[in-house]
Design a protein around this motif. Sequence first.
Motif, PDB file in Angstrom:
ATOM      1  N   ALA A  33      17.745  -3.333   8.094  1.00  0.00           N
ATOM      2  CA  ALA A  33      17.102  -4.636   8.873  1.00  0.00           C
ATOM      3  C   ALA A  33      15.411  -4.285   8.976  1.00  0.00           C
ATOM      4  O   ALA A  33      15.033  -4.952   9.514  1.00  0.00           O
ATOM      5  N   ILE A  34      15.516  -3.398   8.783  1.00  0.00           N
ATOM      6  CA  ILE A  34      14.104  -2.740   9.428  1.00  0.00           C
ATOM      7  C   ILE A  34      13.191  -3.606   8.398  1.00  0.00           C
ATOM      8  O   ILE A  34      11.569  -4.252   8.871  1.00  0.00           O
ATOM      9  N   ALA A  35      13.176  -3.681   7.289  1.00  0.00           N
ATOM     10  CA  ALA A  35      12.571  -4.783   6.213  1.00  0.00           C
ATOM     11  C   ALA A  35      12.674  -5.580   6.274  1.00  0.00           C
ATOM     12  O   ALA A  35      11.428  -6.432   6.141  1.00  0.00           O
ATOM     13  N   ILE A  36      13.693  -6.290   6.912  1.00  0.00           N
ATOM     14  CA  ILE A  36      13.998  -7.635   6.504  1.00  0.00           C
ATOM     15  C   ILE A  36      13.266  -8.003   8.092  1.00  0.00           C
ATOM     16  O   ILE A  36      12.506  -9.352   8.458  1.00  0.00           O
ATOM     17  N   THR A  37      13.186  -7.428   9.305  1.00  0.00           N
ATOM     18  CA  THR A  37      12.099  -8.180   9.914  1.00  0.00           C
ATOM     19  C   THR A  37      11.135  -8.293   9.699  1.00  0.00           C
ATOM     20  O   THR A  37      10.370  -8.554  10.593  1.00  0.00           O
ATOM     21  N   ALA A  38      10.219  -7.461   9.554  1.00  0.00           N
ATOM     22  CA  ALA A  38       9.099  -6.775   8.860  1.00  0.00           C
ATOM     23  C   ALA A  38       8.918  -8.420   7.411  1.00  0.00           C
ATOM     24  O   ALA A  38       8.150  -9.280   8.379  1.00  0.00           O
ATOM     25  N   MET A  39       9.197  -8.736   7.383  1.00  0.00           N
ATOM     26  CA  MET A  39       9.537 -10.145   6.275  1.00  0.00           C
ATOM     27  C   MET A  39       9.809 -10.828   6.772  1.00  0.00           C
ATOM     28  O   MET A  39       8.758 -11.999   6.644  1.00  0.00           O
ATOM     29  N   LEU A  40      10.374 -11.531   8.176  1.00  0.00           N
ATOM     30  CA  LEU A  40      10.942 -11.663   9.117  1.00  0.00           C
ATOM     31  C   LEU A  40       9.841 -12.725   9.503  1.00  0.00           C
ATOM     32  O   LEU A  40       8.905 -13.440  10.366  1.00  0.00           O
ATOM     33  N   LEU A  41       8.688 -11.599  10.238  1.00  0.00           N
ATOM     34  CA  LEU A  41       7.526 -11.618  11.333  1.00  0.00           C
ATOM     35  C   LEU A  41       6.657 -12.127  10.304  1.00  0.00           C
ATOM     36  O   LEU A  41       5.839 -13.011  10.936  1.00  0.00           O
ATOM     37  N   PHE A  42       6.592 -11.588   8.890  1.00  0.00           N
ATOM     38  CA  PHE A  42       5.313 -12.109   8.333  1.00  0.00           C
ATOM     39  C   PHE A  42       5.683 -13.730   8.211  1.00  0.00           C
ATOM     40  O   PHE A  42       4.788 -14.403   8.182  1.00  0.00           O
ATOM     41  N   PHE A  43       6.795 -14.647   7.998  1.00  0.00           N
ATOM     42  CA  PHE A  43       7.284 -15.895   7.207  1.00  0.00           C
ATOM     43  C   PHE A  43       6.681 -16.424   8.809  1.00  0.00           C
ATOM     44  O   PHE A  43       6.234 -17.769   9.020  1.00  0.00           O
ATOM     45  N   ILE A  44       7.012 -16.033   9.790  1.00  0.00           N
ATOM     46  CA  ILE A  44       7.352 -16.464  11.141  1.00  0.00           C
ATOM     47  C   ILE A  44       5.819 -16.952  11.567  1.00  0.00           C
ATOM     48  O   ILE A  44       5.365 -17.878  11.723  1.00  0.00           O
ATOM     49  N   PHE A  45       4.231 -15.898  11.113  1.00  0.00           N
ATOM     50  CA  PHE A  45       3.402 -16.577  11.539  1.00  0.00           C
ATOM     51  C   PHE A  45       2.528 -16.847  10.401  1.00  0.00           C
ATOM     52  O   PHE A  45       1.137 -16.906  10.221  1.00  0.00           O
ATOM     53  N   GLY A  46       3.482 -17.365   8.708  1.00  0.00           N
ATOM     54  CA  GLY A  46       2.931 -18.660   8.116  1.00  0.00           C
ATOM     55  C   GLY A  46       2.158 -17.248   6.799  1.00  0.00           C
ATOM     56  O   GLY A  46       1.669 -17.709   5.991  1.00  0.00           O
ATOM     57  N   LYS A  47       2.308 -15.721   7.012  1.00  0.00           N
ATOM     58  CA  LYS A  47       1.924 -14.747   5.849  1.00  0.00           C
ATOM     59  C   LYS A  47       2.839 -14.848   4.590  1.00  0.00           C
ATOM     60  O   LYS A  47       3.755 -13.954   4.528  1.00  0.00           O
ATOM     61  N   ILE A  48       3.350 -16.037   3.638  1.00  0.00           N
ATOM     62  CA  ILE A  48       3.808 -16.422   2.988  1.00  0.00           C
ATOM     63  C   ILE A  48       2.777 -15.797   1.805  1.00  0.00           C
ATOM     64  O   ILE A  48       2.773 -17.073   1.193  1.00  0.00           O
ATOM     65  N   ASN A  49       2.565 -14.767   0.722  1.00  0.00           N
ATOM     66  CA  ASN A  49       2.282 -15.073  -0.026  1.00  0.00           C
ATOM     67  C   ASN A  49       2.675 -13.804  -1.392  1.00  0.00           C
ATOM     68  O   ASN A  49       3.875 -13.140  -1.138  1.00  0.00           O
ATOM     69  N   VAL A  50       2.678 -13.712  -2.761  1.00  0.00           N
ATOM     70  CA  VAL A  50       2.774 -12.228  -3.234  1.00  0.00           C
ATOM     71  C   VAL A  50       3.971 -11.455  -2.421  1.00  0.00           C
ATOM     72  O   VAL A  50       5.059 -11.504  -2.861  1.00  0.00           O
ATOM     73  N   TRP A  51       2.420 -10.778  -2.350  1.00  0.00           N
ATOM     74  CA  TRP A  51       3.312  -9.183  -1.514  1.00  0.00           C
ATOM     75  C   TRP A  51       4.027  -9.522  -0.607  1.00  0.00           C
ATOM     76  O   TRP A  51       4.854  -8.730  -0.167  1.00  0.00           O
ATOM     77  N   THR A  52       4.192  -9.941   0.551  1.00  0.00           N
ATOM     78  CA  THR A  52       5.305 -10.551   1.786  1.00  0.00           C
ATOM     79  C   THR A  52       6.660 -10.913   1.044  1.00  0.00           C
ATOM     80  O   THR A  52       7.528 -10.919   1.824  1.00  0.00           O
ATOM     81  N   LEU A  53       6.385 -12.396   0.262  1.00  0.00           N
ATOM     82  CA  LEU A  53       7.680 -12.529  -0.591  1.00  0.00           C
ATOM     83  C   LEU A  53       8.244 -10.850  -1.376  1.00  0.00           C
ATOM     84  O   LEU A  53       9.947 -10.619  -1.493  1.00  0.00           O
ATOM     85  N   PHE A  54       7.367 -10.636  -2.337  1.00  0.00           N
ATOM     86  CA  PHE A  54       8.070  -8.758  -3.090  1.00  0.00           C
ATOM     87  C   PHE A  54       7.883  -8.262  -3.140  1.00  0.00           C
ATOM     88  O   PHE A  54       8.747  -7.295  -3.671  1.00  0.00           O
ATOM     89  N   LEU A  55       6.882  -7.052  -1.896  1.00  0.00           N
ATOM     90  CA  LEU A  55       7.050  -6.110  -1.614  1.00  0.00           C
ATOM     91  C   LEU A  55       8.289  -5.683  -0.332  1.00  0.00           C
ATOM     92  O   LEU A  55       9.193  -4.388  -0.583  1.00  0.00           O
ATOM     93  N   PRO A  56       9.001  -6.683   0.698  1.00  0.00           N
ATOM     94  CA  PRO A  56       9.998  -6.228   1.634  1.00  0.00           C
ATOM     95  C   PRO A  56      11.704  -5.938   1.229  1.00  0.00           C
ATOM     96  O   PRO A  56      12.159  -5.205   1.369  1.00  0.00           O
ATOM     97  N   ILE A  57      10.770  -6.677  -0.270  1.00  0.00           N
ATOM     98  CA  ILE A  57      12.609  -6.641  -0.832  1.00  0.00           C
ATOM     99  C   ILE A  57      13.182  -5.465  -1.684  1.00  0.00           C
ATOM    100  O   ILE A  57      14.578  -5.149  -0.992  1.00  0.00           O
ATOM    101  N   PRO A  58      11.893  -4.457  -1.977  1.00  0.00           N
ATOM    102  CA  PRO A  58      13.093  -3.738  -2.708  1.00  0.00           C
ATOM    103  C   PRO A  58      13.235  -2.586  -1.344  1.00  0.00           C
ATOM    104  O   PRO A  58      14.008  -2.189  -1.746  1.00  0.00           O
TER     105      PRO A  58
END
Length: 207
Positions: free
Chosen positions: A150-175
């Motif tokens: 849930a913590i990692a999903i929330t972090a990823m969601l916030l990045f995406f909401i603020f338009g920060k969609i890049n290699v780091w925000t896509l692949f780093l939270p997933i592990p």
Amino acid sequence: TLAFAIAPGIAVGAGGLLTAYYGWQSCFYALIAYSILVFVLSLRLPETAAHLDKDALNLKHISEAYKRKLKNKQIIYASLIMGCATSIIYLFSTLAPFLGINTIGLKPEEYGFLNLIPPLGPIAGSFTSHWLAARKDKLDVIKLGGGSAAIAITAMLLFFIFGKINVWTLFLPIPFIYFGTSLIFNNASSFAMAHMQDKSNGSAIMS
């Protein structure tokens, strides 16, 4: 579980290389060759059952067994939890290629290489789950996994909401997400198995 963690990363990585150098059709030729290999190897597997149940494929026998399992709340709850955890993996597998290639602009081989990062989560989760098995109650480990994911999903969601969609925000939270779902999956399945006598039918219900 380790095979479930490692295989998708290797498959997508190989698929990216095949697409880059031989075209997307080559992925299907590779799958045909792989399927033939698995089929041939399966023919060489010996029978391991000490006793064969002649009624195992009887439809009445199967339906009655399913009815009994569907009345078991522990199995149903564990199955729902496992289904939710597994759906996260399929969501990423479905959407990430579109984000990586169409939005971020990755090449197929680049995406395939980066897709070797997510399996690190389930690998770490499998070893952690094994270590916690003798130290923590299964339900506590499931809660720990849910909280981590849930913590990692929330972090990823916030990045995406603020338009920060890049290699780091896509692949780093997933592990980290996969780490949590691995704890959930391993312990929910063993929790359910502990509450059933007929393991094969119980496993079918969970699937």
